[in-house]
Design a protein around this motif. Structure first.
Motif, mmCIF file in Angstrom:
data_model
loop_
_atom_site.group_PDB
_atom_site.id
_atom_site.type_symbol
_atom_site.label_atom_id
_atom_site.label_comp_id
_atom_site.label_asym_id
_atom_site.label_seq_id
_atom_site.Cartn_x
_atom_site.Cartn_y
_atom_site.Cartn_z
ATOM 1 N N GLU A 84 0.835 -1.206 0.000
ATOM 2 C CA GLU A 84 0.000 0.000 0.000
ATOM 3 C C GLU A 84 0.867 1.252 0.000
ATOM 4 O O GLU A 84 0.617 2.197 -0.747
ATOM 5 C CB GLU A 84 -0.953 -0.017 1.194
ATOM 6 N N LYS A 85 1.911 1.270 0.833
ATOM 7 C CA LYS A 85 2.809 2.435 0.912
ATOM 8 C C LYS A 85 3.589 2.631 -0.389
ATOM 9 O O LYS A 85 3.984 3.749 -0.707
ATOM 10 C CB LYS A 85 3.762 2.284 2.088
ATOM 11 N N ALA A 86 3.821 1.552 -1.138
ATOM 12 C CA ALA A 86 4.565 1.628 -2.399
ATOM 13 C C ALA A 86 3.647 1.877 -3.590
ATOM 14 O O ALA A 86 4.103 1.842 -4.737
ATOM 15 C CB ALA A 86 5.359 0.337 -2.606
ATOM 16 N N GLY A 87 2.353 2.067 -3.340
ATOM 17 C CA GLY A 87 1.413 2.294 -4.433
ATOM 18 C C GLY A 87 1.052 1.026 -5.189
ATOM 19 O O GLY A 87 0.581 1.091 -6.326
ATOM 20 N N ALA A 88 1.280 -0.123 -4.547
ATOM 21 C CA ALA A 88 0.979 -1.409 -5.188
ATOM 22 C C ALA A 88 -0.070 -2.178 -4.383
ATOM 23 O O ALA A 88 -0.071 -3.406 -4.370
ATOM 24 C CB ALA A 88 2.257 -2.230 -5.333
#
Length: 170
Positions: A84-88
């Motif tokens: 989630e933090k990596a945009g995935a």
């Protein structure tokens, strides 16, 4: 695919999990960051996964590993948080349970099972120790099923060494 665990690391993780005392904050819950401090999964997996996330997304690569050790569910929570933090966050994470058989082993001991060593012929009671944890090797078909159900990343604890390969191939 990845293989993070050995019998030695499983012993360390399994005994570490038993020794942990759950702590709760004043509101009755423990944050993910606090739970990570005493995690019994292969933390080196996290170090390897983080820089690989963009390539997993770009190449639509599936991943199966046995890095969960004695805390596979927690590892899954950590991986979801990382994604989630990596945009995935769209990647689906599955985790496999069933390798912790401590309860079943203790139940069988109470029923009289002797658990004789295949190597030494000694029975468990002859070792003069009580088992604190027991884990069974799981195979690759659970990984295959997780992929069939849409998982992009499958995390296991004690898996047979070939299980990630077999699971992906199946």
């Amino acid at each position: 695919m990845g293989d993070w665990l050995s019998e030695m690391t499983m012993t360390v993780h399994g005994s570490g999990k038993v020794k942990q005392k759950p702590t709760k904050s004043t509101n009755g819950t423990t944050s993910l960051e606090d739970r990570k401090k005493n995690a019994m999964y292969a933390d080196t997996f996290i170090q390897c996964l983080e820089p690989a996330i963009p390539n997993l997304v770009k190449n639509k690569t599936k991943l199966a590993v046995n890095a969960g050790a004695s805390d596979t569910e927690l590892l899954a929570e950590v991986v979801v948080d990382m994604l989630e933090k990596a945009g995935a966050g769209h990647l689906k994470v599955a985790w496999i349970e069933g390798d912790d058989v401590t309860g079943q082993v203790n139940s069988l001991i109470k029923k009289g099972e002797k658990f004789e060593s295949l190597m030494h012929g000694k029975k468990l009671e002859e070792w003069g120790m009580e088992p604190i944890c027991a884990q069974a090797y799981l195979g690759g078909l659970c990984i295959a099923e997780a992929f069939r159900q849409g998982a992009d990343i499958v995390l296991g604890g004690r898996l047979a060494d070939a299980a990630p390969v077999i699971g992906a191939a199946a």
